[in-house]
Design a protein around this motif. Structure first.
Motif, PDB file in Angstrom:
ATOM      1  N   LEU A 139      23.428  31.735  24.604  1.00  0.00           N
ATOM      2  CA  LEU A 139      23.293  30.530  23.776  1.00  0.00           C
ATOM      3  C   LEU A 139      22.426  30.790  22.548  1.00  0.00           C
TER       4      LEU A 139
ATOM      5  N   GLN B  83      20.441  20.669  16.975  1.00  0.00           N
ATOM      6  CA  GLN B  83      21.078  21.798  17.647  1.00  0.00           C
ATOM      7  C   GLN B  83      20.104  22.530  18.556  1.00  0.00           C
TER       8      GLN B  83
ATOM      9  N   PHE C 295      21.986  33.633  20.913  1.00  0.00           N
ATOM     10  CA  PHE C 295      22.740  34.393  19.920  1.00  0.00           C
ATOM     11  C   PHE C 295      23.861  33.555  19.313  1.00  0.00           C
ATOM     12  N   ALA C 296      24.424  32.638  20.100  1.00  0.00           N
ATOM     13  CA  ALA C 296      25.453  31.747  19.568  1.00  0.00           C
ATOM     14  C   ALA C 296      24.873  30.931  18.413  1.00  0.00           C
ATOM     15  N   LEU C 297      23.679  30.398  18.650  1.00  0.00           N
ATOM     16  CA  LEU C 297      23.001  29.592  17.627  1.00  0.00           C
ATOM     17  C   LEU C 297      22.730  30.437  16.377  1.00  0.00           C
TER      18      LEU C 297
ATOM     19  N   PHE D 129      24.397  33.204  15.409  1.00  0.00           N
ATOM     20  CA  PHE D 129      25.663  33.519  14.733  1.00  0.00           C
ATOM     21  C   PHE D 129      26.146  32.321  13.915  1.00  0.00           C
ATOM     22  N   ASP D 130      26.045  31.116  14.521  1.00  0.00           N
ATOM     23  CA  ASP D 130      26.477  29.903  13.816  1.00  0.00           C
ATOM     24  C   ASP D 130      25.654  29.678  12.557  1.00  0.00           C
TER      25      ASP D 130
END
Lengths: 141, 159
Positions: free
Chosen positions: B103, B126, B105-107, B109-110
């Motif tokens: 999660l 977020q 890294f997802a944040l 990347f986004d």
């Protein structure tokens, strides 16, 4: 400490995999991306298998055929994962994936499906999933 | 938006199924035999779907960049990290840390729009959402029974 680094990098790689698939799909198409990444991953794993020599191919025969087909699900997993990332972004996609993953595993464990050892349902597990859903609602609001 | 969320839910459900199937195979076969089988079948299925939906177009790879050929190796990194994480920390800690990292890294990347994906601006909302989800994972994982955790194997996460 080493274990924490491995777990941390493992998570980073899983996210990177989804993002890379989404990126590659933009250029060459989703099925092309899935086919190529699975092929190169397969070749790499095969190479490692030959190096470590722990292949006991006959042991596959002792597994119920249905369970051997799990890998094929990757085609649909990659496709849906890529579309989700393109539509709602990485964070929301991963969050929903984790919820669906934990929730279905929870249901399968509670019912003892697929020959898994039946597990007692515990109240905090509902609270945990509830909190995850609340988090997604905040993300998507 | 609904389509995206629905597809993510389908992906997550199938990951769960695949995890269970793969760990059944891994009970009998070694980690790398299982990984090889799983990725081999993943290739075969993707190839067949590709042929069915795209026909000859599947082989049209003119916009291919060199690094695309190597992205599949990330899957091997996933397995290596999880095998070693599980060995050193056990499943509950490994999976909790791994999902948190996923999660996080997802944040990242986004909000940075890395690899040319559409950028999703970073907001406090977020961050709050992700922190609550992580707290939920911790509550869920640490309330589960320990027997259940013991059968979790690294090959679950190979796709």
């Amino acid at each position: 400490m080493k274990g924490i680094i491995f777990a941390f990098l493992g998570g980073a790689f899983i996210t990177l995999q989804g993002v890379a698939n989404a990126r590659i799909s933009q250029d060459i198409g989703t099925w092309q991306a899935a086919t190529i990444t699975q092929l190169t991953g397969f070749l790499m794993a095969l190479l490692i298998l030959l190096l470590v020599r722990d292949g006991k191919w006959r042991s596959f025969m002792q597994v119920k055929p249905l369970y051997l087909t799990g890998g094929a699900l990757a085609a649909i997993i990659i496709f849906t994962n890529v579309v989700a990332i393109q539509k709602v972004g990485v964070t929301l996609s991963i969050a929903v994936i984790l919820i669906a993953q934990l929730a279905l595993t929870f249901i399968i464990d509670a019912n003892g499906w697929f020959g898994v050892v039946k597990q007692k349902v515990k109240m905090p597990q509902f609270i945990g999933i509830g909190m995850m859903i609340a988090g997604v609602l905040i993300l998507s609001s | 938006m609904i389509v995206g969320l629905l597809f993510a839910a389908i992906a997550g459900s199938l990951v769960s199924l695949q995890n269970i199937f793969n760990s059944k195979v891994n009970e009998r076969a070694s980690t790398w035999s299982t990984t090889t089988l799983v990725l081999g079948l993943g290739f075969l299925a993707s190839f067949l779907f590709g042929i069915a939906f795209e026909g000859k177009q599947l082989f049209n790879l003119q916009d291919m960049k060199t690094w695309y050929w190597f992205s599949g190796i990330i899957g091997v990194g996933v397995v290596t990290c999880i095998v070693n994480g599980m060995r050193l920390l056990g499943p509950t800690y490994t999976i909790s840390i791994m999902m948190t990292s996923q999660l996080g890294f997802a944040l990242l990347f986004d909000s940075l729009g890395w690899l040319g994906l559409a950028q999703v601006p970073f907001t406090f909302k977020q961050l709050l959402g992700v922190l609550i989800i992580i707290a939920g994972i911790v509550v869920f994982k640490f309330s589960g029974s320990s027997e259940k955790q013991a059968v979790v194997k690294a090959t679950k996460y190979v796709s």
